[in-house]
Design a protein around this motif. Structure first.
Motif, PDB file in Angstrom:
ATOM      1  N   UNK A 137      34.051 102.798 -43.962  1.00  0.00           N
ATOM      2  CA  UNK A 137      34.740 104.082 -43.875  1.00  0.00           C
ATOM      3  C   UNK A 137      33.739 105.218 -43.693  1.00  0.00           C
ATOM      4  N   UNK A 138      32.650 105.219 -44.469  1.00  0.00           N
ATOM      5  CA  UNK A 138      31.647 106.275 -44.354  1.00  0.00           C
ATOM      6  C   UNK A 138      31.055 106.323 -42.951  1.00  0.00           C
ATOM      7  N   UNK A 139      30.735 105.163 -42.416  1.00  0.00           N
ATOM      8  CA  UNK A 139      30.115 105.122 -41.094  1.00  0.00           C
ATOM      9  C   UNK A 139      31.082 105.588 -40.017  1.00  0.00           C
ATOM     10  N   UNK A 140      32.325 105.160 -40.101  1.00  0.00           N
ATOM     11  CA  UNK A 140      33.312 105.594 -39.108  1.00  0.00           C
ATOM     12  C   UNK A 140      33.539 107.102 -39.200  1.00  0.00           C
ATOM     13  N   UNK A 141      33.563 107.633 -40.417  1.00  0.00           N
ATOM     14  CA  UNK A 141      33.718 109.073 -40.585  1.00  0.00           C
ATOM     15  C   UNK A 141      32.547 109.826 -39.957  1.00  0.00           C
ATOM     16  N   UNK A 142      31.329 109.293 -40.123  1.00  0.00           N
ATOM     17  CA  UNK A 142      30.154 109.943 -39.535  1.00  0.00           C
ATOM     18  C   UNK A 142      30.210 109.889 -38.014  1.00  0.00           C
ATOM     19  N   UNK A 143      30.580 108.753 -37.457  1.00  0.00           N
ATOM     20  CA  UNK A 143      30.673 108.665 -36.006  1.00  0.00           C
ATOM     21  C   UNK A 143      31.721 109.644 -35.468  1.00  0.00           C
ATOM     22  N   UNK A 144      32.841 109.767 -36.165  1.00  0.00           N
ATOM     23  CA  UNK A 144      33.855 110.698 -35.698  1.00  0.00           C
ATOM     24  C   UNK A 144      33.379 112.138 -35.816  1.00  0.00           C
ATOM     25  N   UNK A 145      32.661 112.457 -36.886  1.00  0.00           N
ATOM     26  CA  UNK A 145      32.152 113.820 -37.039  1.00  0.00           C
ATOM     27  C   UNK A 145      31.143 114.162 -35.958  1.00  0.00           C
ATOM     28  N   UNK A 146      30.322 113.182 -35.580  1.00  0.00           N
ATOM     29  CA  UNK A 146      29.275 113.432 -34.598  1.00  0.00           C
ATOM     30  C   UNK A 146      29.756 113.295 -33.156  1.00  0.00           C
ATOM     31  N   UNK A 147      30.733 112.397 -32.918  1.00  0.00           N
ATOM     32  CA  UNK A 147      31.116 112.107 -31.541  1.00  0.00           C
ATOM     33  C   UNK A 147      32.601 112.085 -31.267  1.00  0.00           C
ATOM     34  N   UNK A 148      33.423 112.458 -32.247  1.00  0.00           N
ATOM     35  CA  UNK A 148      34.856 112.542 -32.021  1.00  0.00           C
ATOM     36  C   UNK A 148      35.565 111.210 -32.186  1.00  0.00           C
ATOM     37  N   UNK A 149      36.887 111.204 -31.986  1.00  0.00           N
ATOM     38  CA  UNK A 149      37.695 109.994 -32.189  1.00  0.00           C
ATOM     39  C   UNK A 149      37.256 108.817 -31.321  1.00  0.00           C
ATOM     40  N   UNK A 150      36.784 109.087 -30.104  1.00  0.00           N
ATOM     41  CA  UNK A 150      36.350 107.984 -29.242  1.00  0.00           C
ATOM     42  C   UNK A 150      35.196 107.228 -29.882  1.00  0.00           C
TER      43      UNK A 150
END
Length: 292
Positions: A137-150
């Motif tokens: 969950x933490x990693x997915x949240x970071x990816x979304x914060x940095x690069x959006x839903x895609x």
């Protein structure tokens, strides 16, 4: 250079910096740092040129781990965390390296951590760069914060084991650039990755088997080695929050934790000057030179 270790496997290594320096009428021993690269399946060139600066205060030994780079490839049965950790010990035995500082970056830090847990008296210090994984969950949240839903969607599918050509292209296009937060990081990362002698089979084995079967938190109560943890606040995979939890768990070790605010994954690449200053202080302050 290559060396045979305990089971006849040949490992490639490279060296920068002298072990001995003049000290009046004597020769004094400098610290030795053994470097374990990430990937898995990459090679030691991920450390260059940044870690070359460490040769100014230590002997720096780069190791291509079993299955990677210029070392013997072997097969999946030998691509295990335990085997890689014991290889680090066998490598030091073969070259008669006594009590080096062991530095592991990314997945190489998992290897370094396990080596220090399994062989607690062998190292003068442990340096973990961008190592501890956050939970999914933490990693997915970071990816979304940095690069959006895609970016979140691509990361989720990639870690689930999707290894098709379209998925690989999407990961390299959408997610991999988010590892670095530095201006021009995309171009620098591209050149760096082109230099690596990849074993993609090891990387696939990591995604589908090793990442799911290894608990990096297990055995931490046995770790007594001086330890420095480096983390990037903007790292989408080895999250800063996980690094803080990890440092808190090391109740028996002398721990230094440094979270660099603007850094992504790979602190020595993201903030080379600051990371090198921290490494120099950690290595030199714990070294007891011997006269030769």
């Amino acid at each position: 250079m290559r060396v045979h270790i305990g089971d006849g496997v040949r490992l490639y290594f490279d060296v920068e910096g002298a072990q001995l320096e003049t000290d009046g009428p004597d020769m004094a021993e400098r610290p030795t740092i053994v470097l374990l690269h990430g990937g898995p399946g990459a090679d030691h060139t991920l450390f260059k040129p940044e870690l070359s600066a460490a040769a100014g205060f230590a002997q720096v030994i780069y190791l291509d781990q079993r299955g990677s780079g210029r070392s013997v490839r072997c097969g999946p049965s030998q691509w295990t965390w335990e085997r890689w950790a014991d290889d680090a010990i066998d490598f030091c035995d073969a070259l008669e390296i006594e009590r080096p500082v062991l530095l592991g970056s990314s997945s190489g830090g998992w290897v370094a951590l396990l080596a220090a847990i399994r062989h607690p008296d062998r190292f003068a210090g442990l340096v973990l760069d961008s190592v501890m994984p956050g939970d999914t969950y933490e990693r997915l949240e970071m990816f979304e914060r940095l690069g959006g839903p895609e970016a979140r969607d691509v990361a989720l599918r990639y870690w689930a084991g999707d290894n098709g050509d379209e998925m690989t292209e999407a990961w390299e296009r959408v997610c991999l650039p988010l590892y670095s937060r530095q201006p021009g990081g995309d171009a620098a990362s591209h050149d760096r990755l082109r230099r690596v002698r990849w074993n993609d089979d090891v990387l696939d084995h990591f995604r589908t088997v090793l990442a799911r079967g290894f608990d990096p938190w297990r055995g931490l109560e046995r770790l007594e080695c001086r330890t420095m943890i480096l983390a990037g606040e903007q790292d989408p995979v080895a999250t800063a929050s996980a690094a803080r939890r990890f440092a808190h768990r090391l109740s028996r070790a002398d721990v230094r934790l440094h979270v660099l605010a603007e850094a992504g994954h790979g602190v020595f690449r993201e903030s080379p000057n600051r990371a090198m200053d921290l490494l120099r202080d950690f290595v030199v302050s714990g070294h007891v030179p011997r006269l030769h």
